[in-house]
Design an enzyme around this catalytic site. Structure first.
Site, PDB file in Angstrom:
ATOM      1  N   GLY A  52       0.899  -1.127  -0.118  1.00 46.97           N
ATOM      2  CA  GLY A  52       0.014   0.100  -0.211  1.00 46.97           C
ATOM      3  C   GLY A  52       0.852   1.167  -0.107  1.00 46.97           C
ATOM      4  O   GLY A  52       0.383   2.429   0.324  1.00 46.97           O
ATOM      5  N   SER A  53       1.947   1.285  -0.759  1.00 50.17           N
ATOM      6  CA  SER A  53       2.590   2.391  -0.653  1.00 50.17           C
ATOM      7  C   SER A  53       2.182   3.450  -1.547  1.00 50.17           C
ATOM      8  O   SER A  53       2.520   4.902  -1.093  1.00 50.17           O
ATOM      9  CB  SER A  53       4.180   2.291  -0.995  1.00 50.17           C
ATOM     10  N   ASN A  54       1.563   3.146  -2.517  1.00 52.27           N
ATOM     11  CA  ASN A  54       0.809   4.260  -3.476  1.00 52.27           C
ATOM     12  C   ASN A  54      -0.586   4.734  -2.700  1.00 52.27           C
ATOM     13  O   ASN A  54      -0.811   5.851  -2.779  1.00 52.27           O
ATOM     14  CB  ASN A  54       0.460   3.466  -4.683  1.00 52.27           C
ATOM     15  N   HIS A  98       0.203   1.581 -13.004  1.00 51.02           N
ATOM     16  CA  HIS A  98       1.142   0.354 -13.360  1.00 51.02           C
ATOM     17  C   HIS A  98       2.495   0.833 -13.804  1.00 51.02           C
ATOM     18  O   HIS A  98       2.790   2.083 -14.172  1.00 51.02           O
ATOM     19  CB  HIS A  98       0.639  -0.041 -14.878  1.00 51.02           C
ATOM     20  N   GLU A 150       5.986   6.935  -8.937  1.00 48.73           N
ATOM     21  CA  GLU A 150       4.748   6.412  -8.974  1.00 48.73           C
ATOM     22  C   GLU A 150       3.929   7.255  -7.648  1.00 48.73           C
ATOM     23  O   GLU A 150       2.553   7.919  -7.833  1.00 48.73           O
ATOM     24  CB  GLU A 150       4.446   5.014  -8.438  1.00 48.73           C
TER      25      GLU A 150
HETATM   26  C1  GRF Z   1       2.948  -0.700  -7.619  1.00 49.44           C
HETATM   27  O1  GRF Z   1       4.379  -0.666  -8.535  1.00 49.44           O
HETATM   28  C2  GRF Z   1       2.018  -0.422  -8.860  1.00 49.44           C
HETATM   29  O2  GRF Z   1       2.410   0.186  -9.712  1.00 49.44           O
HETATM   30  C3  GRF Z   1       1.519  -1.867  -9.330  1.00 49.44           C
HETATM   31  O3  GRF Z   1       1.760  -2.358  -7.872  1.00 49.44           O
HETATM   32  C4  GRF Z   1       2.676  -2.042  -7.068  1.00 49.44           C
HETATM   33  C5  GRF Z   1       1.907  -1.824  -5.697  1.00 49.44           C
HETATM   34  O4  GRF Z   1       2.865  -1.196  -4.737  1.00 49.44           O
HETATM   35  N1  GRF Z   1       0.340  -1.880  -9.649  1.00 49.44           N
HETATM   36  P1  GRF Z   1       2.151  -0.627  -3.552  1.00 49.44           P
HETATM   37  O5  GRF Z   1       1.229  -1.507  -3.042  1.00 49.44           O
HETATM   38  O6  GRF Z   1       1.450   0.520  -3.810  1.00 49.44           O
HETATM   39  O7  GRF Z   1       3.387  -0.357  -2.667  1.00 49.44           O
END
Ligand code: GRF
Length: 207
Positions: A15-17, A112, A177
């Site tokens: 869940g870093s994004n 992505h 991202e």
């Molecule tokens: C990210 O690299 C995103 O682009 C891909 O999955 C990964 C998720 O990472 N769809 P996080 O859980 O947001 O850290």
């Protein structure tokens, strides 16, 4: 300010994004707020991060459902019950069927770690390096039924360095991202990005 859009975030892992989106939403002028975080895996680390941030969380475990449609019906019901306007997929590792995707058409975003439409799917960075690419990056797009496809909202590019391992490249792309997703959500939530003929038109450029 007009009312902030209500966002539901779908995760499966760290869940870093999602965290980057939570941070962005702390700014009072940001046009969206995260109402709900749903994970299909109870062990997703992102669930604790969301809870600590005071955001409602739900686990909807796909393995407990007899079909994709039954799983998605509950997912859809939870999002609607929370009056979600926009879904952000942030490392959500389930493909969604046409019924769900069409119901949320142009209101569902995904990130992505490549410059789509190149390098859809998993093991992106390995494949980028194996192909000898000199540039990679990340893409936020509206979701369509085909995996990692749909109108592109925003992209960021990252150089591929000769000595990069897939992990090195992944780390640099991930940093990008975390900047790109909040910018893209801002464009959509503020209404300055709209889909025309499967391309996204921006009324004004991102900050
Ligand atoms: C990210 O690299 C995103 O682009 C891909 O999955 C990964 C998720 O990472 N769809 P996080 O859980 O947001 O850290």
């Amino acid at each position: 300010m007009t009312e902030r859009k209500r966002v539901g975030v779908l995760i499966s892992g760290r869940g870093s994004n999602m965290s980057a989106l939570i941070e962005a939403c702390k700014k009072p002028s940001y046009p969206a707020e995260i109402i709900l975080v749903i994970s299909n895996r109870s062990e997703a680390a992102g669930l604790d991060i969301a809870a600590v941030a005071g955001i409602a969380t739900r686990v909807i475990d796909h393995r407990k459902y007899p079909s994709r449609e039954a799983f998605e019906a509950d997912l859809d019901a939870a999002l609607r019950a929370a009056k979600v306007d926009i879904i952000c997929m942030a490392g959500f590792m389930r493909l969604l069927t046409k019924g769900f995707v069409e119901a949320w058409r142009d209101r569902q975003l995904n990130i992505h770690p490549s410059l789509l439409p190149a390098f859809k799917g998993l093991d992106t960075h390995e494949r980028v390096i194996a192909a000898g690419m000199k540039i990679s990056g990340c893409t936020v797009h509206f979701v369509r039924t085909e995996m990692d496809a749909g109108p592109i909202i925003a992209q960021a590019k990252i150089p591929v360095l000769p000595e990069d391992s897939p992990g090195d490249l992944a780390a640099r792309v991930l940093e990008a991202e975390h900047k790109l997703y909040p910018q893209a959500l801002k464009l959509v939530a503020s209404g300055s990005a709209r889909v025309e003929g499967e391309r996204v038109i921006h009324d004004r450029s991102p900050d």
